[in-house]
Design a protein around this motif. Structure first.
Motif: not given
Lengths: 294, 85
Positions: A55, A206, A209-210, A213, B39, B70, B72-73
């Protein structure tokens, strides 16, 4: 025709060899289970790290000022082959297969006009590679003095490789290591480790969502820390695979050796019994003939 | 109302459990992660991770060296180079 005493000696010697190979086989079987468990336990870390890399790399890719480890030096003239061999023998054709693969790669690169040098991990690759490339061995790392090479050894190797890379000693590094399929097959594979190949990003869950981030300290700083760690993880994986491969190959080779020794013992025993019988018969004939002459 | 927390080292998966909150020593300062955190990714410095099993309970401390966190979801994943104990 060997004398009875000689035959007996040979049978005994084969028997003790069989004992050794059998013991080695059982030790390898026990160690194999452990090595396989270790290889499996390391998988979550490697896969997560690869995910994070994927990512991040997708974001930084396309920028010219990416970290050196990802970009490379801009040339691909000097190649370094990191060859991972075992430290101990008695494991069948494993080491010669690895060396064969390494030499194959080296020849292919040389045919393309590149210069090739070697970085050797493990004892057993040294002699055969030095024979063909007496001046090609840049450096090496000895894993023979620890019982089971772990992450510390992997990071020591990675550190040395990265230092060499930063000092401009090579442009591209490939890792030649055995891949453990099962106890019967271990295939040597070659993968590029430096510069870190851009991971093929799979557009998946992913991706969405990235976009939001947050990175701390920053994407590039994180990537810069992540890349050496990625190289280390690759080497660590190779060491674990090597361990499992060594034990698997050793188990198979020793199983064969034990069986061969068994066959040899049978053959020798038959020969021994025949000659004993022959000796007795001749003796009897002599006695009877002597008695008749009287 | 729980956060999925995973702690992974190169050698093994150390933790994989549901917790209330985790406080991670990030390079730019400590940060706490609760369920539903945005995130986020950060490098981790050497220090202790504090794991709160439930709200108000005494934290469990895990000493780690170097790595990444990290969020995340799926929850919080800490990739550490070394974990003590």
């Amino acid at each position: 025709m060997a004398s009875l005493k000689e035959l007996k000696g040979r049978i005994n010697s084969v028997k003790s060899t069989q004992k050794i190979t059998k013991a080695k086989q059982m030790v390898a079987a026990a160690k194999l289970r452990k090595a396989q468990a270790a290889a499996e336990a390391a998988r979550p870390y490697a896969s997560r790290l690869a995910e994070v890399m994927g990512s991040l790399a997708a974001k930084v890719a396309g920028q010219d000022n990416g970290p050196l480890l990802m970009r490379g030096t801009g040339s691909d003239q000097r190649h370094l082959l990191v060859v991972v061999n075992t430290d101990k023998g008695l494991c069948g054709g494993l080491n010669s297969n690895i060396v064969k693969e390494a030499k194959l790669q080296a020849r292919a690169l040389e045919a393309a006009g590149k210069t090739v040098s070697f970085y050797l991990v493990g004892k057993k690759g040294r002699a055969p590679i030095r024979r063909d490339y007496p001046n090609g061995i840049a450096a090496g790392y000895d894993t023979g003095n620890v019982r089971t090479p772990g992450f510390d050894e992997a990071s020591a190797i990675a550190r040395e490789l990265l230092e060499m890379f930063e000092a401009g000693k090579f442009d591209v590094a490939h890792l030649v290591a055995p891949e453990f399929k099962n106890a019967l097959t271990q295939l040597p594979v070659t993968t590029q480790i430096i510069p870190v190949p851009a991971p093929t990003n799979t557009p998946g869950s992913s991706g969405a969502i990235d976009a939001v981030v947050e990175y701390e300290p920053g994407e590039e700083e994180i990537l810069e820390e992540l890349l050496p760690r990625y190289v280390t993880t690759q080497l660590f994986g190779a060491l674990l695979e090597r361990e499992a491969s060594e034990q698997g190959a050793s188990m198979t080779a020793m199983d064969n050796a034990t069986r061969n020794a068994g066959e040899l013992i049978n053959k020798l025993t038959i020969q021994y019994n025949r000659s004993r019988q022959a000796a007795i018969t001749t003796e009897l004939i002599e006695i009877i003939a002597g008695a008749e002459a009287l | 109302m729980s956060l999925h927390f995973e702690l992974v080292t190169p050698a093994r998966l150390v933790r994989s459990e549901e917790v209330h909150m985790v406080v991670v020593p990030g390079t730019d300062g400590e940060f706490g992660v609760l369920e539903g955190h945005a995130p986020f990714m950060s490098t981790v410095k050497d220090g202790t991770i504090k794991v709160y099993k439930s709200a108000g309970s005494a934290p469990e401390e895990i000493t780690v060296q170097g790595g990444f966190a990290e969020v995340g979801a799926k929850g919080l994943t800490v990739l550490a180079e070394h974990v003590e104990g």
